[in-house]
Design an enzyme around this catalytic site. Structure first.
Site, PDB file in Angstrom:
ATOM      1  N   CYS A   1      53.417  69.156  19.819  1.00 41.98           N
ATOM      2  CA  CYS A   1      52.881  68.393  18.687  1.00 41.98           C
ATOM      3  C   CYS A   1      53.837  68.447  17.517  1.00 41.98           C
ATOM      4  O   CYS A   1      54.067  67.460  16.851  1.00 41.98           O
ATOM      5  CB  CYS A   1      51.566  68.983  18.189  1.00 41.98           C
ATOM      6  SG  CYS A   1      50.280  68.876  19.388  1.00 41.98           S
ATOM      7  N   GLY A   2      54.336  69.637  17.258  1.00 42.91           N
ATOM      8  CA  GLY A   2      55.268  69.794  16.146  1.00 42.91           C
ATOM      9  C   GLY A   2      56.399  68.814  16.301  1.00 42.91           C
ATOM     10  O   GLY A   2      56.792  68.128  15.366  1.00 42.91           O
TER      11      GLY A   2
END
Lengths: 165, 182
Positions: free
Chosen positions: A51-52
């Site tokens: 996600c980052g």
């Protein structure tokens, strides 16, 4: 738990909503940006390394989104507090929306909520009138990048030129 | 408009003479790397790519394109623009190598020392970077990468096809040998 109809498809009006968002917890939703394309980036969770990558990538691509006057809104079931810390740590300046209470309510309306209790990794592009123009669901562990989004934004710009001409 | 089954996995911007290229012009295999000088995974891949070029000197060439994820890596953009300033002076690969060999020294002070070690005038390069003289070039690479579906760094394309494997030497050798025999 996922919507039996699956991810919202092109041609449908995007369900309206507002959610608390970074940085200050104010309510943000797609209808505030009528007249501009809106990119809804549903993602499973803050902090997971993948996600980052995806949200960081969209922040890095901010100047390109700006060329299209497009608004990017990240949406997950995390709380505003998690979103804030996440946004600060990754330098994310676009709004991250907390689909936290009732949990996943917005993701469900877009057909982007899964049995694990998270949002799917799903991209939904809205045209300036708020109609869905492109949608895409990625496997949860695959960062979909941004090429599909920009192809959709190009297509929108081309369609608009045809209508004007 | 239809929803594609899969997001693009092919390189959209072909390699041109404007690219930074290392290896024989007539190589049968071209690796295009989208990299970020401050990315640890790129740093880990760097010696392996080097070794691939050494072991496959006649068949493989490497193209490096900038993909700084600036909000996560505060020194990445400056490092990329410094590499481009070196490129203008014919020293791209020397600067590229220095950056990957000194990833813990990318702050402006140490970067200036690196520029000096590469044999270039630090004040002159510094002024160019400060004026953002090379920002457009770096941005062009970045946008091209975005449009090719680059979603993080490093991302490699081997003869135009996205490399889905790892970045260890055996993985990379298998990828280039596969492309060479294709």
């Amino acid at each position: 738990m996922s919507d039996p109809n699956g991810l919202i498809q092109p041609g449908r009006p995007a369900p309206g909503f507002t959610l608390p968002a970074t940085p200050d917890g104010g309510l943000v939703g797609p209808e505030q940006f009528r007249g501009r394309p809106v990119v809804l980036a549903f993602y499973p969770a803050d902090w997971s390394p993948v996600c980052g990558d995806q949200m960081s990538l969209y922040q890095s691509a901010a100047p390109v989104f700006a060329q299209y006057k497009a608004v990017v809104l990240g949406v997950s079931v995390d709380s505003i507090w998690s979103h804030r810390a996440f946004a600060e740590s990754r330098g994310i300046e676009f709004p991250l929306l907390a689909d936290f209470e009732p949990k996943g309510a917005v993701a469900r309306r877009y057909g982007a909520y899964n049995a694990q209790g998270e949002a799917d990794r799903a991209l939904v592009v809205l045209d300036p009138t708020g109609k869905v123009t492109w949608s895409y669901r990625s496997p949860p562990d695959v960062n979909p990048g941004a090429d599909g989004i920009f192809d959709a934004l190009d297509q929108l710009a081309a369609d608009r030129k045809v209508m004007a001409g | 408009m239809t929803t594609p089954l899969q997001v693009t996995a092919r390189l959209r911007d072909p390699v041109t003479t404007a690219d930074h290229i290392r290896g024989p012009a007539d190589a049968s295999v071209t690796i295009v790397e989208y990299g970020d000088f401050q990315c640890q995974f790129c740093g880990a891949a760097y010696p392996n790519l080097h070794e691939v070029l050494r072991q496959r000197a006649d068949t493989v060439r490497l193209v490096y394109r900038y993909f700084p994820i600036a909000n996560v890596h505060p020194y990445a953009e400056r490092a990329a623009e410094t590499a481009e300033a070196a490129a203008v002076r014919g020293r791209f690969w020397e600067m590229h190598d220095w950056l990957y060999e000194h990833q813990d020294q990318l702050d402006p002070v140490h970067l200036s020392l690196g520029v000096e070690q590469v044999g270039l005038p630090p004040d002159e390069l510094n002024a160019e970077v400060e004026s953002r003289a090379h920002a457009d070039r770096v941005r062009r690479d970045f946008v091209g990468g975005i449009r090719s579906g680059v979603n993080g760094t490093p991302t490699l394309f081997v003869n135009g096809v996205r490399h889905e494997g790892g970045y260890d030497l055996p993985d990379l050798l298998a990828a280039v040998d596969g492309a060479s025999n294709a």
